[in-house]
Write an enzyme that holds these catalytic residues in place. Structure first.
Site, PDB file in Angstrom:
ATOM      1  N   VAL A 172      47.093  40.677  55.868  1.00  0.00           N
ATOM      2  CA  VAL A 172      46.558  41.937  55.327  1.00  0.00           C
ATOM      3  C   VAL A 172      45.293  42.401  56.049  1.00  0.00           C
ATOM      4  O   VAL A 172      44.919  43.569  55.954  1.00  0.00           O
ATOM      5  CB  VAL A 172      46.288  41.860  53.801  1.00  0.00           C
ATOM      6  CG1 VAL A 172      47.579  41.669  53.016  1.00  0.00           C
ATOM      7  CG2 VAL A 172      45.257  40.796  53.465  1.00  0.00           C
ATOM      8  N   SER A 217      37.342  38.987  40.340  1.00  0.00           N
ATOM      9  CA  SER A 217      37.107  37.639  39.799  1.00  0.00           C
ATOM     10  C   SER A 217      35.896  37.681  38.887  1.00  0.00           C
ATOM     11  O   SER A 217      35.023  38.549  39.047  1.00  0.00           O
ATOM     12  CB  SER A 217      36.832  36.653  40.940  1.00  0.00           C
ATOM     13  OG  SER A 217      36.420  35.396  40.433  1.00  0.00           O
ATOM     14  N   TYR A 235      32.532  34.426  49.130  1.00  0.00           N
ATOM     15  CA  TYR A 235      33.563  34.709  48.124  1.00  0.00           C
ATOM     16  C   TYR A 235      33.028  35.682  47.074  1.00  0.00           C
ATOM     17  O   TYR A 235      33.647  36.712  46.778  1.00  0.00           O
ATOM     18  CB  TYR A 235      34.034  33.402  47.477  1.00  0.00           C
ATOM     19  CG  TYR A 235      35.179  33.614  46.510  1.00  0.00           C
ATOM     20  CD1 TYR A 235      36.483  33.830  46.977  1.00  0.00           C
ATOM     21  CD2 TYR A 235      34.964  33.620  45.138  1.00  0.00           C
ATOM     22  CE1 TYR A 235      37.533  34.036  46.091  1.00  0.00           C
ATOM     23  CE2 TYR A 235      36.008  33.831  44.254  1.00  0.00           C
ATOM     24  CZ  TYR A 235      37.295  34.037  44.726  1.00  0.00           C
ATOM     25  OH  TYR A 235      38.342  34.247  43.854  1.00  0.00           O
ATOM     26  N   ALA A 289      30.416  37.721  47.058  1.00  0.00           N
ATOM     27  CA  ALA A 289      30.068  39.065  47.538  1.00  0.00           C
ATOM     28  C   ALA A 289      31.321  39.905  47.768  1.00  0.00           C
ATOM     29  O   ALA A 289      31.344  41.107  47.469  1.00  0.00           O
ATOM     30  CB  ALA A 289      29.252  38.966  48.832  1.00  0.00           C
ATOM     31  N   LYS A 338      34.120  39.584  46.185  1.00  0.00           N
ATOM     32  CA  LYS A 338      34.701  39.918  44.880  1.00  0.00           C
ATOM     33  C   LYS A 338      33.910  41.053  44.219  1.00  0.00           C
ATOM     34  O   LYS A 338      34.476  41.940  43.584  1.00  0.00           O
ATOM     35  CB  LYS A 338      34.777  38.674  43.993  1.00  0.00           C
ATOM     36  CG  LYS A 338      35.814  37.668  44.472  1.00  0.00           C
ATOM     37  CD  LYS A 338      37.212  38.271  44.396  1.00  0.00           C
ATOM     38  CE  LYS A 338      38.255  37.501  45.158  1.00  0.00           C
ATOM     39  NZ  LYS A 338      39.609  38.055  45.041  1.00  0.00           N
TER      40      LYS A 338
END
Ligand code: NAD
Length: 265
Positions: free
Chosen positions: A63, A140, A153, A155, A157
């Site tokens: 992606v 999250s 992770y 930041a 989210k």
């Protein structure tokens, strides 16, 4: 049961929440296009969906690669009349703090943030010609809180929650709703790896981060995503739905049943 002949695109569909979402949407009558980089995982998904009578097509795509995403969506979706739902579950779990490298930032931002942008950009023409179309992004609980050594992770989210609002504003003119879900701790392969597969040991410990005193199941997130995709959610856009067993409702006192809680304030 939702109306038949609807179509959905799900990323990160080879595993965990994405896989449960692909299965849930297929069970509700959607024809699902499942995207992931994990080809064996996609093959497993197809085998399990065949057993359950669902329609799932798969394609390997990264992606974070804008051109590859555009090619995949154009080739796979152009033939169908409609695209009712796009669900972005693909994620890099790279979690790094003070020592973070440029490569780690590029991976985290490339998959978690640009990946969603790439998919929605490519899918937009098809969503725009489908009345009632919806996008659901997976954020999250980590979007809202500090956790140790998790700059990348958390930041990304947080960025997903923000990106979701901006997408909801820009796509509303085409009648497309855009929301996110924020799962708590869900027993997926990623969490199972952190527990070295020992759910019996870790569920009582990690479960206590949630008011419901347990971890969630992928299907519990999948059902919330399916709701946000459906006409039942027709006036919901630009928001984030925690699917977290009460994780974000809890304060520093925790569940209040240990000796450090005076319970007087
Ligand atoms: P998972 O590892 O089971 O699934 C993630 C999938 O994404 C994998 O199949 C992986 O191959 C795919 N993927 C990774 N990089 C990709 C890329 N570049 N292109 C395409 N696919 C790619 O993880 P999961 O736990 O089911 O997580 C799904 C989503 O839920 C993620 O966005 C994650 O951040 C979020 N989330 C999970 C939890 C949890 O407790 N499991 C909690 C909060 C949020």
């Amino acid at each position: 049961m939702d109306a038949p002949h609807r179509t959905a695109l799900v990323t990160g569909a080879a595993s965990g929440i994405g896989r449960a979402t692909a299965e849930e949407l297929a069970a509700r009558g959607y024809a699902v296009l499942a995207l992931d980089i994990d080809e064996p995982g996609l093959a497993e998904l197809v085998a399990s969906a065949e057993g359950a009578g669902g329609t799932i097509r798969t394609r390997r795509v990264d992606v974070s690669d804008q051109d590859a995403v555009r090619r995949a969506v154009t080739e796979e979706v152009a033939g169908s009349e409609r695209l009712d739902a796009v669900v972005n579950c693909a994620a890099s779990f790279v979690a790094s703090g003070l020592e973070v490298t440029t490569e780690e930032w590029e991976l985290a931002l490339g998959v978690n943030v640009r990946g969603i942008s790439n998919v929605v950009q490519a899918a937009h023409p098809y969503l725009a010609r489908t009345p009632g179309a919806a996008v659901v992004n997976t954020a999250s609980i980590s979007a809202r809180i500090a956790q140790p050594s998790r700059w990348t992770y958390n930041a990304t989210k947080g960025a997903i929650v923000s990106l979701t609002r901006c997408m909801a504003m820009d796509l509303a003119v085409d009648g497309i709703r855009v929301n996110s879900v924020s799962p708590g701790w869900i027993w997926t392969p990623e969490v199972a790896r952190a527990a070295a597969g020992d759910r019996e040991r870790w569920e009582p410990i990690w479960g206590r981060f949630h008011l419901l005193r347990r971890l969630g199941e992928p299907v519990e997130v999948a059902r919330a995503i399916a709701f946000l995709c459906s006409a039942e959610a027709s006036f919901i856009t630009g928001t984030d739905l925690p699917v977290d067993g009460g994780y974000l409702a809890m304060g520093p006192e925790g569940l209040g049943d240990d000796s450090t809680f005076a319970g007087t304030s």
